[in-house]
Design a protein around this motif. Structure first.
Motif, PDB file in Angstrom:
ATOM      1  N   SER A 185      63.499   9.278  24.535  1.00  0.00           N
ATOM      2  CA  SER A 185      63.964   7.882  24.273  1.00  0.00           C
ATOM      3  C   SER A 185      65.006   7.993  23.208  1.00  0.00           C
ATOM      4  O   SER A 185      65.601   6.979  23.178  1.00  0.00           O
ATOM      5  N   PHE A 215      66.483   3.550  31.983  1.00  0.00           N
ATOM      6  CA  PHE A 215      66.797   2.692  31.084  1.00  0.00           C
ATOM      7  C   PHE A 215      67.880   1.620  31.356  1.00  0.00           C
ATOM      8  O   PHE A 215      69.164   2.081  31.188  1.00  0.00           O
ATOM      9  N   TYR A 219      68.999  -1.478  24.391  1.00  0.00           N
ATOM     10  CA  TYR A 219      68.307  -0.332  23.774  1.00  0.00           C
ATOM     11  C   TYR A 219      68.897   0.094  22.785  1.00  0.00           C
ATOM     12  O   TYR A 219      70.022   0.772  22.661  1.00  0.00           O
ATOM     13  N   GLU A 220      67.712   0.065  21.493  1.00  0.00           N
ATOM     14  CA  GLU A 220      68.477   0.578  20.238  1.00  0.00           C
ATOM     15  C   GLU A 220      69.847   0.338  19.857  1.00  0.00           C
ATOM     16  O   GLU A 220      70.557   1.100  19.362  1.00  0.00           O
TER      17      GLU A 220
END
Length: 241
Positions: A185, A215, A219-220
């Motif tokens: 991740s 993904f 995200y982040e």
């Protein structure tokens, strides 16, 4: 601005946009993957979607060619489609051993970026190939670590140049491999993009059942956008900006 990757073309002679002989003009048909006449599907969707004023980002696996002179037929076919094209390498781009030679061969209106950047529609576009992530199935520390570290360094080189030359412009990254997966991740690719405040990361490489675990979305702090052509139903899509 649009994106599509993994075109996996394999023309063995000069061809037009139409009238392609599936038996005689193609070295590696994609029918075995269910991509029947996929070049026709890409062409039709592209012509419906992209104008001459648009930019299309193509992050890797453009051609099956082993040598640059073979890839010319695929690049010429893409060049006949509307828009400016910005390309970066994938794991099957065996012809791309020399960035200088690829750039010299590309038709006008097409650009190749690899560990560097360019400007398109007010954004700075940085790119490199990427690599498998540590902890992914099949990862071999003895053989993969060196390539992984080098690719992370090439991404950092591209984004460092982008930040120095165009500090005021938002950054979009073209990778071929995904920078994060359900098993990994976080990665150094994600870390570098976060450090340089990348807005969007385009990636391809994933096909078929792999799409289910990809993904996609914010995200982040980075918007991840999968643009493999089979994931997109062979249609260029707008880049998330």
């Amino acid at each position: 601005m649009f994106a599509i990757s993994d075109l996996h073309l394999s023309f063995n002679k000069p061809v037009g946009l139409t009238g392609i002989d599936h038996e005689q003009d193609i070295d590696k048909p994609m029918d075995v993957f269910g991509w029947d006449f996929h070049y026709d599907r890409v062409r039709d969707a592209w012509l419906e979607t992209v104008s001459e004023e648009d930019t299309v980002l193509i992050p890797g696996d453009i051609s099956w060619a082993l040598r640059l002179e073979q890839a010319r037929y695929d690049f010429d076919w893409i060049n006949a489609l509307p828009g400016r094209k910005i390309l970066s390498p994938g794991n099957h781009c065996y012809y791309a051993q020399s960035k200088k030679k690829v750039r010299h061969m590309l038709p006008e209106g097409m650009e190749w970026i690899d560990a560097d950047c360019t400007i398109a529609e007010g954004y700075v576009i940085a790119g490199t190939r990427g690599w498998n992530l540590p902890g992914e199935p099949g990862w071999d520390e003895s053989s993969d670590r060196r390539i992984y570290d080098r690719q992370v360094g090439r991404l950092e080189m591209a984004l460092s140049t982008a930040a120095k030359q165009y500090p005021e412009k938002e950054r979009i990254v073209m990778l071929h491999y995904p920078p994060a997966t359900p098993k990994v991740s976080n990665s150094d690719f994600m870390r570098v993009m976060q450090e340089y405040e990348v807005k969007t990361c385009l990636y391809g490489h994933l096909h078929g059942r792999s799409h289910r675990d990809a993904f996609v979305g914010d995200y982040e702090g980075v918007h991840l956008q999968l643009v493999s052509c089979d994931y997109l139903d062979f249609k260029p899509v707008p880049v998330h900006v």
